[in-house]
Design a protein around this motif. Structure first.
Motif, PDB file in Angstrom:
ATOM      1  N   LEU A  17      50.787  75.790  20.294  1.00 59.50           N
ATOM      2  CA  LEU A  17      49.828  75.352  21.303  1.00 59.50           C
ATOM      3  C   LEU A  17      49.865  73.849  21.463  1.00 59.50           C
ATOM      4  CD1 LEU A  17      47.517  75.926  23.258  1.00 59.50           C
ATOM      5  CD2 LEU A  17      45.962  75.938  21.292  1.00 59.50           C
ATOM      6  N   GLU A  18      49.904  73.141  20.365  1.00 56.20           N
ATOM      7  CA  GLU A  18      49.974  71.676  20.414  1.00 56.20           C
ATOM      8  C   GLU A  18      51.255  71.237  21.133  1.00 56.20           C
ATOM      9  OE1 GLU A  18      49.147  67.804  20.208  1.00 56.20           O
ATOM     10  OE2 GLU A  18      47.736  69.319  19.519  1.00 56.20           O
ATOM     11  N   MET A  19      52.358  71.883  20.845  1.00 58.40           N
ATOM     12  CA  MET A  19      53.613  71.526  21.492  1.00 58.40           C
ATOM     13  C   MET A  19      53.585  71.866  22.990  1.00 58.40           C
ATOM     14  SD  MET A  19      56.242  72.722  18.473  1.00 58.40           S
ATOM     15  CE  MET A  19      57.638  72.776  19.555  1.00 58.40           C
ATOM     16  N   ALA A  20      52.876  72.910  23.365  1.00 54.28           N
ATOM     17  CA  ALA A  20      52.780  73.304  24.769  1.00 54.28           C
ATOM     18  C   ALA A  20      52.039  72.253  25.598  1.00 54.28           C
ATOM     19  CB  ALA A  20      52.083  74.657  24.891  1.00 54.28           C
ATOM     20  N   MET A  21      51.237  71.442  24.952  1.00 51.32           N
ATOM     21  CA  MET A  21      50.496  70.405  25.679  1.00 51.32           C
ATOM     22  C   MET A  21      51.440  69.349  26.262  1.00 51.32           C
ATOM     23  SD  MET A  21      47.337  71.238  25.736  1.00 51.32           S
ATOM     24  CE  MET A  21      48.036  72.852  25.990  1.00 51.32           C
ATOM     25  N   GLY A  28      49.701  72.419  35.745  1.00 49.73           N
ATOM     26  CA  GLY A  28      48.410  72.216  36.382  1.00 49.73           C
ATOM     27  C   GLY A  28      47.280  71.740  35.494  1.00 49.73           C
ATOM     28  N   LEU A  29      47.521  71.493  34.232  1.00 46.72           N
ATOM     29  CA  LEU A  29      46.458  70.969  33.380  1.00 46.72           C
ATOM     30  C   LEU A  29      46.408  69.453  33.521  1.00 46.72           C
ATOM     31  CD1 LEU A  29      46.907  73.807  32.062  1.00 46.72           C
ATOM     32  CD2 LEU A  29      46.096  72.759  29.959  1.00 46.72           C
ATOM     33  N   ASN A  30      45.198  68.942  33.598  1.00 45.67           N
ATOM     34  CA  ASN A  30      45.053  67.488  33.690  1.00 45.67           C
ATOM     35  C   ASN A  30      44.702  66.919  32.315  1.00 45.67           C
ATOM     36  OD1 ASN A  30      42.252  67.733  33.243  1.00 45.67           O
ATOM     37  ND2 ASN A  30      41.835  67.947  35.418  1.00 45.67           N
ATOM     38  N   GLY A  31      44.555  65.620  32.263  1.00 43.16           N
ATOM     39  CA  GLY A  31      44.281  64.943  30.993  1.00 43.16           C
ATOM     40  C   GLY A  31      43.043  65.454  30.290  1.00 43.16           C
ATOM     41  N   ASP A  32      41.984  65.755  31.060  1.00 42.96           N
ATOM     42  CA  ASP A  32      40.758  66.266  30.442  1.00 42.96           C
ATOM     43  C   ASP A  32      40.968  67.655  29.844  1.00 42.96           C
ATOM     44  OD1 ASP A  32      39.255  63.997  30.983  1.00 42.96           O
ATOM     45  OD2 ASP A  32      38.515  64.777  32.900  1.00 42.96           O
ATOM     46  N   ASN A  33      41.752  68.492  30.528  1.00 42.57           N
ATOM     47  CA  ASN A  33      42.060  69.816  29.978  1.00 42.57           C
ATOM     48  C   ASN A  33      42.811  69.694  28.664  1.00 42.57           C
ATOM     49  OD1 ASN A  33      42.884  70.765  33.301  1.00 42.57           O
ATOM     50  ND2 ASN A  33      41.005  71.327  32.270  1.00 42.57           N
ATOM     51  N   ILE A  34      43.790  68.811  28.639  1.00 44.03           N
ATOM     52  CA  ILE A  34      44.594  68.615  27.435  1.00 44.03           C
ATOM     53  C   ILE A  34      43.736  68.079  26.297  1.00 44.03           C
ATOM     54  CG2 ILE A  34      46.526  67.295  26.457  1.00 44.03           C
ATOM     55  CD1 ILE A  34      47.794  67.487  29.319  1.00 44.03           C
ATOM     56  N   LYS A  35      42.873  67.124  26.604  1.00 45.04           N
ATOM     57  CA  LYS A  35      41.957  66.601  25.581  1.00 45.04           C
ATOM     58  C   LYS A  35      41.059  67.708  25.050  1.00 45.04           C
ATOM     59  CE  LYS A  35      41.759  61.882  27.311  1.00 45.04           C
ATOM     60  NZ  LYS A  35      40.918  60.881  27.996  1.00 45.04           N
ATOM     61  N   GLY A  36      40.622  68.603  25.938  1.00 42.98           N
ATOM     62  CA  GLY A  36      39.773  69.717  25.524  1.00 42.98           C
ATOM     63  C   GLY A  36      40.480  70.655  24.562  1.00 42.98           C
TER      64      GLY A  36
END
Length: 67
Positions: A17-21, A28-36
């Motif tokens: 999961l961490e690598m998928a970030m 379509g994920l933005n910075g806030d999604n990734i931080k979440g």
């Protein structure tokens, strides 16, 4: 699957999961999604001796995602 195998699988899943970030913005994920997601990972690992850095080290030592 015994407890040791379950723990190993959980570690691999969290590391995956961490690598998928890395590719997340392309899907379509933005910075806030990734931080979440990273916040959730840290919450899951809280109170254990496991952290992202130790998982990266273990991933490299055990060659989890290499062919």
């Amino acid at each position: 699957m015994n407890e040791e195998e379950q723990l190993e699988k959980l570690k691999k899943n969290i590391m995956g999961l961490e690598m998928a970030m890395i590719d997340a913005p392309y899907f379509g994920l933005n910075g806030d999604n990734i931080k979440g997601v990273r916040f959730a990972i840290n919450k899951i690992l809280k109170g254990t001796d496991i952290n992202t850095e130790s998982l990266i080290k273990e991933k490299n030592e055990k060659k989890w995602f290499q062919g």
